[in-house]
Design a protein around this motif. Structure first.
Motif, PDB file in Angstrom:
ATOM      1  N   LEU A 148     -18.945   5.461  19.151  1.00 39.95           N
ATOM      2  CA  LEU A 148     -19.956   6.634  19.900  1.00 39.95           C
ATOM      3  C   LEU A 148     -18.671   7.720  20.355  1.00 39.95           C
ATOM      4  N   VAL A 149     -19.025   8.922  19.563  1.00 41.22           N
ATOM      5  CA  VAL A 149     -18.462  10.116  20.246  1.00 41.22           C
ATOM      6  C   VAL A 149     -19.187  11.621  20.887  1.00 41.22           C
ATOM      7  N   ASP A 150     -19.211  11.840  21.915  1.00 41.58           N
ATOM      8  CA  ASP A 150     -19.163  13.272  22.345  1.00 41.58           C
ATOM      9  C   ASP A 150     -18.924  13.997  21.314  1.00 41.58           C
ATOM     10  N   SER A 151     -20.101  14.944  21.096  1.00 37.64           N
ATOM     11  CA  SER A 151     -20.148  16.470  20.391  1.00 37.64           C
ATOM     12  C   SER A 151     -19.030  17.194  21.019  1.00 37.64           C
ATOM     13  N   HIS A 152     -18.371  17.195  22.289  1.00 41.07           N
ATOM     14  CA  HIS A 152     -17.228  18.084  21.969  1.00 41.07           C
ATOM     15  C   HIS A 152     -15.485  18.004  22.240  1.00 41.07           C
ATOM     16  N   ASP A 153     -15.715  15.715  21.879  1.00 42.37           N
ATOM     17  CA  ASP A 153     -14.697  15.059  21.755  1.00 42.37           C
ATOM     18  C   ASP A 153     -14.975  14.839  20.259  1.00 42.37           C
ATOM     19  N   PHE A 154     -15.625  15.159  19.093  1.00 45.30           N
ATOM     20  CA  PHE A 154     -15.842  15.136  18.093  1.00 45.30           C
ATOM     21  C   PHE A 154     -14.190  16.354  16.941  1.00 45.30           C
ATOM     22  N   THR A 155     -13.741  15.588  16.714  1.00 48.98           N
ATOM     23  CA  THR A 155     -12.929  16.317  15.889  1.00 48.98           C
ATOM     24  C   THR A 155     -12.464  15.846  14.627  1.00 48.98           C
ATOM     25  N   ALA A 156     -12.174  16.954  13.396  1.00 50.41           N
ATOM     26  CA  ALA A 156     -12.861  16.163  12.201  1.00 50.41           C
ATOM     27  C   ALA A 156     -11.152  15.452  11.075  1.00 50.41           C
ATOM     28  N   ASP A 157      -9.969  15.771  12.546  1.00 48.05           N
ATOM     29  CA  ASP A 157      -8.962  14.440  12.152  1.00 48.05           C
ATOM     30  C   ASP A 157      -9.120  13.053  12.375  1.00 48.05           C
ATOM     31  N   ARG A 158     -10.528  12.862  13.301  1.00 47.96           N
ATOM     32  CA  ARG A 158     -10.466  11.647  13.991  1.00 47.96           C
ATOM     33  C   ARG A 158     -11.392  10.490  12.746  1.00 47.96           C
ATOM     34  N   VAL A 159     -11.697  11.245  11.421  1.00 48.72           N
ATOM     35  CA  VAL A 159     -12.574  10.820  10.811  1.00 48.72           C
ATOM     36  C   VAL A 159     -12.111  10.263   8.850  1.00 48.72           C
ATOM     37  N   GLU A 160     -11.802   9.051   8.439  1.00 52.59           N
ATOM     38  CA  GLU A 160     -11.354   8.681   7.954  1.00 52.59           C
ATOM     39  C   GLU A 160     -12.021   8.684   6.955  1.00 52.59           C
ATOM     40  N   ARG A 161     -11.539   8.803   5.498  1.00 53.71           N
ATOM     41  CA  ARG A 161     -12.517   9.963   3.947  1.00 53.71           C
ATOM     42  C   ARG A 161     -13.307   8.177   3.828  1.00 53.71           C
ATOM     43  N   ASP A 162     -13.746   7.387   4.052  1.00 53.54           N
ATOM     44  CA  ASP A 162     -14.678   6.421   3.476  1.00 53.54           C
ATOM     45  C   ASP A 162     -15.429   6.373   4.725  1.00 53.54           C
ATOM     46  N   ALA A 163     -15.109   7.275   6.044  1.00 53.22           N
ATOM     47  CA  ALA A 163     -16.266   7.152   6.991  1.00 53.22           C
ATOM     48  C   ALA A 163     -17.275   7.485   6.932  1.00 53.22           C
ATOM     49  N   ILE A 164     -18.493   7.066   7.494  1.00 52.28           N
ATOM     50  CA  ILE A 164     -20.588   7.218   7.696  1.00 52.28           C
ATOM     51  C   ILE A 164     -20.468   8.371   8.924  1.00 52.28           C
ATOM     52  N   VAL A 165     -20.084   9.317   8.691  1.00 52.44           N
ATOM     53  CA  VAL A 165     -20.735  10.332   9.929  1.00 52.44           C
ATOM     54  C   VAL A 165     -21.875  10.496  10.334  1.00 52.44           C
ATOM     55  N   ILE A 166     -22.748   9.977  11.119  1.00 50.85           N
ATOM     56  CA  ILE A 166     -24.076  10.538  11.876  1.00 50.85           C
ATOM     57  C   ILE A 166     -24.584  11.404  13.124  1.00 50.85           C
ATOM     58  N   VAL A 167     -24.049  12.246  12.207  1.00 45.04           N
ATOM     59  CA  VAL A 167     -24.414  13.534  13.281  1.00 45.04           C
ATOM     60  C   VAL A 167     -25.971  13.409  14.610  1.00 45.04           C
ATOM     61  N   ALA A 168     -25.841  12.467  15.595  1.00 43.02           N
ATOM     62  CA  ALA A 168     -27.463  12.879  15.915  1.00 43.02           C
ATOM     63  C   ALA A 168     -27.467  13.803  17.725  1.00 43.02           C
ATOM     64  N   THR A 169     -26.312  14.765  17.338  1.00 42.34           N
ATOM     65  CA  THR A 169     -26.474  16.073  18.899  1.00 42.34           C
ATOM     66  C   THR A 169     -28.452  15.989  19.141  1.00 42.34           C
ATOM     67  N   GLN A 170     -28.939  16.205  18.047  1.00 41.62           N
ATOM     68  CA  GLN A 170     -30.568  16.381  18.486  1.00 41.62           C
ATOM     69  C   GLN A 170     -30.500  17.999  19.349  1.00 41.62           C
ATOM     70  N   GLY A 171     -30.206  19.055  18.452  1.00 47.45           N
ATOM     71  CA  GLY A 171     -30.047  20.336  19.105  1.00 47.45           C
ATOM     72  C   GLY A 171     -28.922  20.327  19.858  1.00 47.45           C
ATOM     73  N   HIS A 172     -28.288  19.607  20.321  1.00 46.70           N
ATOM     74  CA  HIS A 172     -26.657  20.392  21.227  1.00 46.70           C
ATOM     75  C   HIS A 172     -25.545  20.514  20.672  1.00 46.70           C
TER      76      HIS A 172
END
Length: 309
Positions: A148-172
């Motif tokens: 679980l990552v807060d949107s302010h701490d989320f960066t592209a370089d922490r995501v591997e190419r085989d990862a699944i990313v779910i953006v659940a910021t819900q308006g933020h």
């Protein structure tokens, strides 16, 4: 090598380390041997996706076969019991088992069970809502590597190419967060939003110049349609869709595919499959290169090539 030496347990520790890092590999275990094979019951080896072997399951005759079959089971995702030896060593071979002739000078035989160990999915959930927290908890129960990552701490370089990313910021900060997720180019990007809201977010990013083909890969609204649901039930619906997609093989990336196995050749003297390279004692006869598992096979061929051609 006998498991009593501790080597077998070391291989299991290595398997645990590889699985924790999300690497794909196959585990080979000797389940039966006929002397004088150099493999022993309980001996284990790991074959990685690039064909590297760790551990010991048998000598020069058995190892190339195990590597080749490990590559295959990793690609197909199904285990295989292989029988290495002369046909008379096994009698009736039940359906589903693979018999590979092995006529090495040792005259031993082996049964080796090869099972693919597929990496647990890597799930990154961006947000801080109760739904996001529940989704991470549920995925962790399934053995997924969920974070679980807060949107302010989320960066592209922490995501591997085989990862699944779910953006659940819900308006933020939906737009900026989704842009970073798409830029990372993971295996899957899902947006938790209504269809109307999702279209607005993607339209905004398209107007900002984000690649439209990349935006078309974003799944929204992500999750199985369960009708009117609570926050926690939305987490269930998202995980249900991800599990379904994974079962269909739609979350795989070519970047994590198994490396093509090296070229092989048949030793015309004993019938073994060997690597078609310098390690297999190449011998050129009438312009064709032949390969052999052992010096004895090559010597026999050199003395009378026509007997084996």
């Amino acid at each position: 090598m006998s498991p009593r030496s501790g080597e077998g347990w070391r291989i299991l520790q290595l398997a645990d380390e590889l699985a924790a890092k999300g690497e794909k590999f196959a585990l080979a275990t000797v389940v039966w041997r006929q002397a004088p094979s150099s493999g022993h019951e309980g001996a284990r080896a790991i074959v990685t996706a690039d064909g590297e072997i760790h551990g010991w399951i048998g000598g020069a005759c058995a190892e190339p076969v195990v590597i080749r079959e490990a590559q295959r089971v990793m690609a197909e995702g199904e285990p295989q019991l292989i029988l290495l030896g002369a046909p008379d060593d096994f009698g009736h071979v039940p359906e589903g088992m693979l018999q590979v002739p092995m006529a090495c000078q040792s005259e031993g035989a082996l049964q080796v069970y090869i099972e693919p160990v597929l990496s647990a999915p890597r799930l990154v959930v961006v947000g801080r809502s109760p739904m996001a927290t529940t989704l991470v908890d549920l995925a962790s129960i399934l053995g997924w590597r969920a974070e679980l990552v807060d949107s302010h701490d989320f960066t592209a370089d922490r995501v591997e190419r085989d990862a699944i990313v779910i953006v659940a910021t819900q308006g933020h900060d939906d737009e900026d967060t989704l842009e970073r997720a798409v830029t990372a180019d993971p295996a899957f990007v899902g947006l938790v939003a209504s269809r109307k809201r999702g279209e607005a977010v993607l339209g905004y990013l398209a107007d900002r110049g984000l690649d439209r083909e990349s935006l078309q890969r974003v799944r929204f609204p992500v999750g199985v349609d369960l009708g009117h649901t609570t926050h926690n039930e939305i987490a269930v619906s998202v995980l249900a869709e991800l599990v379904s997609l994974r079962a269909k093989g739609e979350l795989e990336r070519t970047a994590t595919a198994v490396t093509e196995p090296p070229a092989t050749a048949i030793d015309l003297v004993c019938g073994m499959t060997v690597p078609a390279d310098e390690t297999s004692r190449p011998f050129v006869y009438q312009g064709t290169t032949y390969y052999f598992c052992a010096p004895g096979c090559r010597t026999a061929f050199e003395k009378n090539p026509t007997a084996y051609l």
